[in-house]
Design a protein around this motif. Sequence first.
Motif, PDB file in Angstrom:
ATOM      1  N   THR A 155     -18.902  34.099  -3.739  1.00 16.36           N
ATOM      2  CA  THR A 155     -20.078  33.833  -4.568  1.00 16.36           C
ATOM      3  C   THR A 155     -20.894  35.090  -4.805  1.00 16.36           C
ATOM      4  O   THR A 155     -20.906  36.010  -3.993  1.00 16.36           O
ATOM      5  CB  THR A 155     -21.004  32.788  -3.911  1.00 16.36           C
ATOM      6  OG1 THR A 155     -21.483  33.311  -2.677  1.00 16.36           O
ATOM      7  CG2 THR A 155     -20.298  31.480  -3.668  1.00 16.36           C
ATOM      8  N   THR A 184     -33.425  38.367  -9.675  1.00 14.71           N
ATOM      9  CA  THR A 184     -34.150  37.925 -10.860  1.00 14.71           C
ATOM     10  C   THR A 184     -35.310  38.888 -11.129  1.00 14.71           C
ATOM     11  O   THR A 184     -35.674  39.704 -10.277  1.00 14.71           O
ATOM     12  CB  THR A 184     -34.722  36.510 -10.661  1.00 14.71           C
ATOM     13  OG1 THR A 184     -35.710  36.563  -9.616  1.00 14.71           O
ATOM     14  CG2 THR A 184     -33.630  35.493 -10.332  1.00 14.71           C
ATOM     15  N   ASP A 237     -34.035  35.504  -5.650  1.00  8.77           N
ATOM     16  CA  ASP A 237     -35.164  35.097  -6.474  1.00  8.77           C
ATOM     17  C   ASP A 237     -36.422  35.122  -5.606  1.00  8.77           C
ATOM     18  O   ASP A 237     -36.343  35.207  -4.376  1.00  8.77           O
ATOM     19  CB  ASP A 237     -34.916  33.680  -7.025  1.00  8.77           C
ATOM     20  CG  ASP A 237     -35.766  33.350  -8.229  1.00  8.77           C
ATOM     21  OD1 ASP A 237     -36.602  34.183  -8.655  1.00  8.77           O
ATOM     22  OD2 ASP A 237     -35.607  32.227  -8.755  1.00  8.77           O
ATOM     23  N   THR A 274     -32.275  32.692  -1.785  1.00 13.52           N
ATOM     24  CA  THR A 274     -30.950  33.034  -2.294  1.00 13.52           C
ATOM     25  C   THR A 274     -30.416  31.885  -3.119  1.00 13.52           C
ATOM     26  O   THR A 274     -30.339  30.752  -2.652  1.00 13.52           O
ATOM     27  CB  THR A 274     -29.983  33.326  -1.131  1.00 13.52           C
ATOM     28  OG1 THR A 274     -30.501  34.400  -0.360  1.00 13.52           O
ATOM     29  CG2 THR A 274     -28.605  33.694  -1.645  1.00 13.52           C
ATOM     30  N   ARG A 275     -30.083  32.212  -4.348  1.00  9.88           N
ATOM     31  CA  ARG A 275     -29.340  31.287  -5.208  1.00  9.88           C
ATOM     32  C   ARG A 275     -27.935  31.866  -5.295  1.00  9.88           C
ATOM     33  O   ARG A 275     -27.720  33.028  -4.949  1.00  9.88           O
ATOM     34  CB  ARG A 275     -29.990  31.200  -6.579  1.00  9.88           C
ATOM     35  CG  ARG A 275     -31.461  30.755  -6.519  1.00  9.88           C
ATOM     36  CD  ARG A 275     -32.045  30.629  -7.912  1.00  9.88           C
ATOM     37  NE  ARG A 275     -33.478  30.473  -7.913  1.00  9.88           N
ATOM     38  CZ  ARG A 275     -34.136  29.366  -7.655  1.00  9.88           C
ATOM     39  NH1 ARG A 275     -33.476  28.273  -7.327  1.00  9.88           N
ATOM     40  NH2 ARG A 275     -35.452  29.321  -7.709  1.00  9.88           N
ATOM     41  N   SER A 276     -26.984  31.113  -5.774  1.00  2.00           N
ATOM     42  CA  SER A 276     -25.627  31.665  -5.843  1.00  2.00           C
ATOM     43  C   SER A 276     -24.835  31.002  -6.950  1.00  2.00           C
ATOM     44  O   SER A 276     -25.210  29.945  -7.456  1.00  2.00           O
ATOM     45  CB  SER A 276     -24.912  31.488  -4.504  1.00  2.00           C
ATOM     46  OG  SER A 276     -24.734  30.117  -4.239  1.00  2.00           O
ATOM     47  N   ARG A 277     -23.763  31.671  -7.292  1.00  2.00           N
ATOM     48  CA  ARG A 277     -22.781  31.099  -8.213  1.00  2.00           C
ATOM     49  C   ARG A 277     -21.412  31.582  -7.779  1.00  2.00           C
ATOM     50  O   ARG A 277     -21.265  32.678  -7.234  1.00  2.00           O
ATOM     51  CB  ARG A 277     -23.062  31.492  -9.656  1.00  2.00           C
ATOM     52  CG  ARG A 277     -22.802  32.941  -9.953  1.00  2.00           C
ATOM     53  CD  ARG A 277     -22.819  33.251 -11.460  1.00  2.00           C
ATOM     54  NE  ARG A 277     -22.407  34.609 -11.680  1.00  2.00           N
ATOM     55  CZ  ARG A 277     -21.152  35.018 -11.805  1.00  2.00           C
ATOM     56  NH1 ARG A 277     -20.153  34.161 -11.735  1.00  2.00           N
ATOM     57  NH2 ARG A 277     -20.861  36.293 -12.002  1.00  2.00           N
TER      58      ARG A 277
END
Length: 119
Positions: free
Chosen positions: A77, A8, A82, A103-106
């Motif tokens: 993923t 980000t 961030d 850590t964010r994820s998609r």
Amino acid sequence: MVERVTATEDALRLINTLINIHGSLMFHQSGGCCDGSSPMCYQLGEFRTGESDVLLGEIGDTPFYMSKDQYEYWKHTQLIIDAIDGRGGMFSLEGPEGKRFITRSRVFTEDEMRQLANS
């Protein structure tokens, strides 16, 4: 091109701040509890990587590694690094800045998975 790891704007700003203070950096995310499940930021070369680590890519011109075991869980993923307010891991360089990396994820789409398989 599909990226396995991105960052980000907040994370990129924090990376730039840390580069200005410490010089070249690297990230490593291992598995496990506590600090091991967070992305850890080190001076480049301070953490020794080896055959048990996977280079996922770069964020802010900074290499990002993950342990192979952890990668097996996360390979479907995209990691989105961030930065938020708070204290990071005790060995991670961002701690004194009052910020921490998370850590964010998609999940990758089927098309993205095909692209990754062909790269």
